[in-house]
Design a protein around this motif. Structure first.
Motif, PDB file in Angstrom:
ATOM      1  N   GLY A  81       0.812  -1.080   0.070  1.00  0.00           N
ATOM      2  CA  GLY A  81       0.006  -0.032  -0.098  1.00  0.00           C
ATOM      3  C   GLY A  81       0.849   1.120   0.128  1.00  0.00           C
ATOM      4  O   GLY A  81       0.377   2.375  -0.688  1.00  0.00           O
ATOM      5  N   ASN A  82       1.981   1.200   0.826  1.00  0.00           N
ATOM      6  CA  ASN A  82       2.849   2.402   0.746  1.00  0.00           C
ATOM      7  C   ASN A  82       3.653   2.671  -0.414  1.00  0.00           C
ATOM      8  O   ASN A  82       3.625   3.803  -0.974  1.00  0.00           O
ATOM      9  CB  ASN A  82       3.822   2.173   2.061  1.00  0.00           C
ATOM     10  N   LEU A  83       4.172   1.612  -1.204  1.00  0.00           N
ATOM     11  CA  LEU A  83       4.554   1.852  -2.459  1.00  0.00           C
ATOM     12  C   LEU A  83       3.616   1.940  -3.547  1.00  0.00           C
ATOM     13  O   LEU A  83       3.892   3.026  -4.487  1.00  0.00           O
ATOM     14  CB  LEU A  83       5.400   0.638  -2.960  1.00  0.00           C
ATOM     15  N   ALA A  84       2.259   1.823  -3.477  1.00  0.00           N
ATOM     16  CA  ALA A  84       1.110   1.838  -4.168  1.00  0.00           C
ATOM     17  C   ALA A  84       0.988   3.445  -4.195  1.00  0.00           C
ATOM     18  O   ALA A  84       0.750   4.113  -5.425  1.00  0.00           O
ATOM     19  CB  ALA A  84      -0.136   1.129  -3.782  1.00  0.00           C
ATOM     20  N   SER A  85       0.889   4.207  -3.094  1.00  0.00           N
ATOM     21  CA  SER A  85       0.809   5.506  -2.950  1.00  0.00           C
ATOM     22  C   SER A  85       1.806   6.252  -3.616  1.00  0.00           C
ATOM     23  O   SER A  85       1.776   7.441  -4.008  1.00  0.00           O
ATOM     24  CB  SER A  85       0.396   5.905  -1.603  1.00  0.00           C
ATOM     25  N   VAL A  86       3.121   5.587  -3.670  1.00  0.00           N
ATOM     26  CA  VAL A  86       4.378   6.433  -4.215  1.00  0.00           C
ATOM     27  C   VAL A  86       4.201   6.393  -5.614  1.00  0.00           C
ATOM     28  O   VAL A  86       4.471   7.505  -6.406  1.00  0.00           O
ATOM     29  CB  VAL A  86       5.576   5.755  -3.748  1.00  0.00           C
ATOM     30  N   VAL A  87       3.787   5.528  -6.232  1.00  0.00           N
ATOM     31  CA  VAL A  87       3.823   4.949  -7.702  1.00  0.00           C
ATOM     32  C   VAL A  87       2.438   5.791  -8.395  1.00  0.00           C
ATOM     33  O   VAL A  87       2.679   6.393  -9.353  1.00  0.00           O
ATOM     34  CB  VAL A  87       3.772   3.629  -8.383  1.00  0.00           C
ATOM     35  N   ALA A  88       1.480   5.882  -7.393  1.00  0.00           N
ATOM     36  CA  ALA A  88       0.192   6.630  -7.880  1.00  0.00           C
ATOM     37  C   ALA A  88       0.479   8.005  -7.852  1.00  0.00           C
ATOM     38  O   ALA A  88      -0.437   8.782  -8.707  1.00  0.00           O
ATOM     39  CB  ALA A  88      -0.708   6.156  -6.765  1.00  0.00           C
ATOM     40  N   ALA A  89       1.784   8.643  -7.371  1.00  0.00           N
ATOM     41  CA  ALA A  89       1.996  10.076  -7.633  1.00  0.00           C
ATOM     42  C   ALA A  89       2.461  10.408  -8.829  1.00  0.00           C
ATOM     43  O   ALA A  89       2.818  11.372  -9.302  1.00  0.00           O
ATOM     44  CB  ALA A  89       2.757  10.378  -6.330  1.00  0.00           C
ATOM     45  N   ARG A 120      -9.617   7.150  -5.689  1.00  0.00           N
ATOM     46  CA  ARG A 120      -9.139   8.655  -5.117  1.00  0.00           C
ATOM     47  C   ARG A 120      -9.680   9.771  -6.071  1.00  0.00           C
ATOM     48  O   ARG A 120      -9.873  10.852  -5.836  1.00  0.00           O
ATOM     49  CB  ARG A 120      -7.837   8.607  -5.171  1.00  0.00           C
ATOM     50  N   ASP A 121      -9.712   9.214  -7.376  1.00  0.00           N
ATOM     51  CA  ASP A 121      -9.984  10.170  -8.657  1.00  0.00           C
ATOM     52  C   ASP A 121     -11.089   9.894  -9.623  1.00  0.00           C
ATOM     53  O   ASP A 121     -11.037  10.227 -10.733  1.00  0.00           O
ATOM     54  CB  ASP A 121      -8.634  10.477  -9.374  1.00  0.00           C
ATOM     55  N   ILE A 122     -11.968   8.880  -9.174  1.00  0.00           N
ATOM     56  CA  ILE A 122     -12.900   8.362 -10.042  1.00  0.00           C
ATOM     57  C   ILE A 122     -13.998   9.734 -10.259  1.00  0.00           C
ATOM     58  O   ILE A 122     -14.029   9.886 -11.597  1.00  0.00           O
ATOM     59  CB  ILE A 122     -13.712   7.335  -9.365  1.00  0.00           C
ATOM     60  N   GLY A 123     -14.346  10.374  -9.221  1.00  0.00           N
ATOM     61  CA  GLY A 123     -15.136  11.418  -9.874  1.00  0.00           C
ATOM     62  C   GLY A 123     -14.716  12.725 -10.589  1.00  0.00           C
ATOM     63  O   GLY A 123     -15.320  13.592 -10.826  1.00  0.00           O
ATOM     64  N   THR A 124     -13.275  12.913 -10.291  1.00  0.00           N
ATOM     65  CA  THR A 124     -12.751  14.214 -10.799  1.00  0.00           C
ATOM     66  C   THR A 124     -12.064  13.721 -12.024  1.00  0.00           C
ATOM     67  O   THR A 124     -12.003  14.623 -12.824  1.00  0.00           O
ATOM     68  CB  THR A 124     -11.558  14.545  -9.683  1.00  0.00           C
ATOM     69  N   VAL A 125     -11.366  12.503 -11.974  1.00  0.00           N
ATOM     70  CA  VAL A 125     -10.634  12.522 -13.495  1.00  0.00           C
ATOM     71  C   VAL A 125     -11.130  11.268 -14.363  1.00  0.00           C
ATOM     72  O   VAL A 125     -11.300  11.316 -15.460  1.00  0.00           O
ATOM     73  CB  VAL A 125      -8.989  12.085 -12.906  1.00  0.00           C
ATOM     74  N   ILE A 126     -11.251   9.957 -13.773  1.00  0.00           N
ATOM     75  CA  ILE A 126     -11.562   8.666 -14.405  1.00  0.00           C
ATOM     76  C   ILE A 126     -12.689   8.866 -15.075  1.00  0.00           C
ATOM     77  O   ILE A 126     -12.981   8.514 -16.202  1.00  0.00           O
ATOM     78  CB  ILE A 126     -11.488   7.574 -13.474  1.00  0.00           C
ATOM     79  N   ASP A 171      -2.360   9.806   3.472  1.00  0.00           N
ATOM     80  CA  ASP A 171      -3.293  11.019   3.045  1.00  0.00           C
ATOM     81  C   ASP A 171      -2.326  12.020   2.445  1.00  0.00           C
ATOM     82  O   ASP A 171      -2.851  12.675   1.483  1.00  0.00           O
ATOM     83  CB  ASP A 171      -3.849  11.350   4.498  1.00  0.00           C
ATOM     84  N   ALA A 172      -1.378  12.595   3.134  1.00  0.00           N
ATOM     85  CA  ALA A 172      -0.725  13.656   2.833  1.00  0.00           C
ATOM     86  C   ALA A 172      -0.059  13.482   1.312  1.00  0.00           C
ATOM     87  O   ALA A 172      -0.213  14.308   0.411  1.00  0.00           O
ATOM     88  CB  ALA A 172       0.471  13.778   3.681  1.00  0.00           C
ATOM     89  N   ARG A 173       0.482  12.322   0.937  1.00  0.00           N
ATOM     90  CA  ARG A 173       0.789  11.957  -0.436  1.00  0.00           C
ATOM     91  C   ARG A 173      -0.301  11.968  -1.251  1.00  0.00           C
ATOM     92  O   ARG A 173      -0.100  12.806  -2.386  1.00  0.00           O
ATOM     93  CB  ARG A 173       1.530  10.702  -0.281  1.00  0.00           C
ATOM     94  N   ASP A 174      -1.188  11.330  -0.777  1.00  0.00           N
ATOM     95  CA  ASP A 174      -2.551  11.473  -2.018  1.00  0.00           C
ATOM     96  C   ASP A 174      -3.171  12.784  -2.111  1.00  0.00           C
ATOM     97  O   ASP A 174      -3.660  12.922  -3.503  1.00  0.00           O
ATOM     98  CB  ASP A 174      -3.437  10.488  -1.465  1.00  0.00           C
ATOM     99  N   ALA A 175      -3.081  13.510  -1.161  1.00  0.00           N
ATOM    100  CA  ALA A 175      -3.831  14.691  -1.384  1.00  0.00           C
ATOM    101  C   ALA A 175      -3.072  15.870  -1.897  1.00  0.00           C
ATOM    102  O   ALA A 175      -3.314  16.940  -2.455  1.00  0.00           O
ATOM    103  CB  ALA A 175      -4.474  15.361   0.010  1.00  0.00           C
ATOM    104  N   GLY A 176      -1.654  15.619  -1.738  1.00  0.00           N
ATOM    105  CA  GLY A 176      -0.578  16.579  -1.946  1.00  0.00           C
ATOM    106  C   GLY A 176       0.015  16.644  -3.217  1.00  0.00           C
ATOM    107  O   GLY A 176       0.506  17.643  -3.853  1.00  0.00           O
ATOM    108  N   ARG A 177      -0.398  15.406  -4.108  1.00  0.00           N
ATOM    109  CA  ARG A 177       0.417  15.469  -5.378  1.00  0.00           C
ATOM    110  C   ARG A 177      -0.068  16.172  -6.392  1.00  0.00           C
ATOM    111  O   ARG A 177      -1.425  16.515  -6.282  1.00  0.00           O
ATOM    112  CB  ARG A 177       0.182  13.763  -5.681  1.00  0.00           C
ATOM    113  N   ALA A 178       0.595  16.265  -7.465  1.00  0.00           N
ATOM    114  CA  ALA A 178       0.119  17.292  -8.556  1.00  0.00           C
ATOM    115  C   ALA A 178      -0.989  16.785  -9.458  1.00  0.00           C
ATOM    116  O   ALA A 178      -1.691  17.277  -9.901  1.00  0.00           O
ATOM    117  CB  ALA A 178       1.247  17.795  -9.267  1.00  0.00           C
ATOM    118  N   THR A 179      -0.804  15.436  -9.571  1.00  0.00           N
ATOM    119  CA  THR A 179      -1.613  15.015 -10.635  1.00  0.00           C
ATOM    120  C   THR A 179      -2.673  14.088 -10.151  1.00  0.00           C
ATOM    121  O   THR A 179      -2.424  13.238  -9.258  1.00  0.00           O
ATOM    122  CB  THR A 179      -0.758  13.724 -11.523  1.00  0.00           C
TER     123      THR A 179
END
Ligand code: CDP
Ligand code: CDP
Length: 217
Positions: A81-89, A120-126, A171-179
């Protein structure tokens, strides 16, 4: 007629998967846990001995994704899960996984009349066109306690403070990323589940979907 799409977004352990599975059963809709795609990319990299991939390496792993990994027991590990949130950024990883997610929204597996996607981004992007968007939240303490109980139930020794710190970091990584950062769509229904049981959340969501289906001619 196009499929009825329900987008469920929110932070880790807000209850997205639990709600999505209940709704999919109740409405006989398909369900895609999009977090499992990012987790599968992370697991493939970990298995390849690459816990600190470059964006190019992670994007290559995402493009070659083995969907069989989404059923792997190690998918749920905190390390995954932790590496998932890194590659997800990484934007190239998100791009590599975009088509697959949109395809499921447009053509739900099994020819179902509707589909629920959580992430995390279904309603905004997907799939911003989704007629129902739910954004689930809960306090960090409530979410950490849920993950802790899950581990204790499985007989795994867990440290509540460590889980809380990992959730806050994710949370911070998911909410703070640019993409495609974690954020509610303007027209999403916000559901704070901190003090709500699973049945209460399900009942609220069910009512919202039934109303929207009634008006979607
Ligand atoms: O189950 P949990 O909420 O802890 O995480 P998950 O939904 O399995 O997602 C794992 C990670 O993938 C998250 O921390 C996000 O960084 C990422 N993710 C994302 O960026 N976009 C999505 N649509 C789904 C997951
Ligand atoms: O998919 P996500 O990471 O958002 O959360 P989940 O895996 O559906 O839920 C995390 C844990 O919280 C599960 O053990 C659920 O049973 C529990 N939960 C809860 O206690 N109360 C809720 N209202 C929702 C979920």
């Amino acid at each position: 007629m196009s499929a009825f799409v329900v987008a469920i977004d929110g932070p880790a352990a807000a209850g997205k998967g639990t709600l999505a599975r209940r709704l999919a059963e109740a409405f006989d809709f398909a369900y895609l846990d999009t977090g499992s795609l990012y987790r599968a990319v992370a697991l493939a990299l970990l298995r390849a001995g690459n816990p600190q991939p470059t964006e190019a390496q992670a994007a290559t792993a995402a493009a070659a994704l083995d969907l069989g990994l989404t059923g792997d027991a190690a998918l749920r590990d905190e390390a995954t899960g932790n590496l998932a949130s890194v590659v997800a950024a990484m934007p190239r990883v998100r791009t590599a996984l975009l088509g697959l997610q949109r395809d499921v929204a447009v053509n739900p597996p099994g020819g179902k009349a509707g589909v629920i996607l959580d992430g995390r981004d279904i309603g905004t992007v997907i799939y911003p066109e989704a007629p129902v968007k739910l954004f689930l939240t809960a306090s960090v303490d409530a979410r950490a306690a849920r993950r802790y109980l899950e581990l204790v139930d499985k007989g795994v020794r867990a440290d509540l403070d460590q889980i809380r710190a990992e959730i806050a970091a994710r949370d911070a990584r998911d909410a703070g990323r640019a993409t495609a950062p974690l954020k509610a769509a303007d027209d999403a229904y916000l559901l704070d589940t901190s003090n709500l049981g699973i049945e209460d959340v399900f009942a609220k969501a069910k009512t919202i979907i039934e109303k929207a289906r009634g008006t979607q001619a």
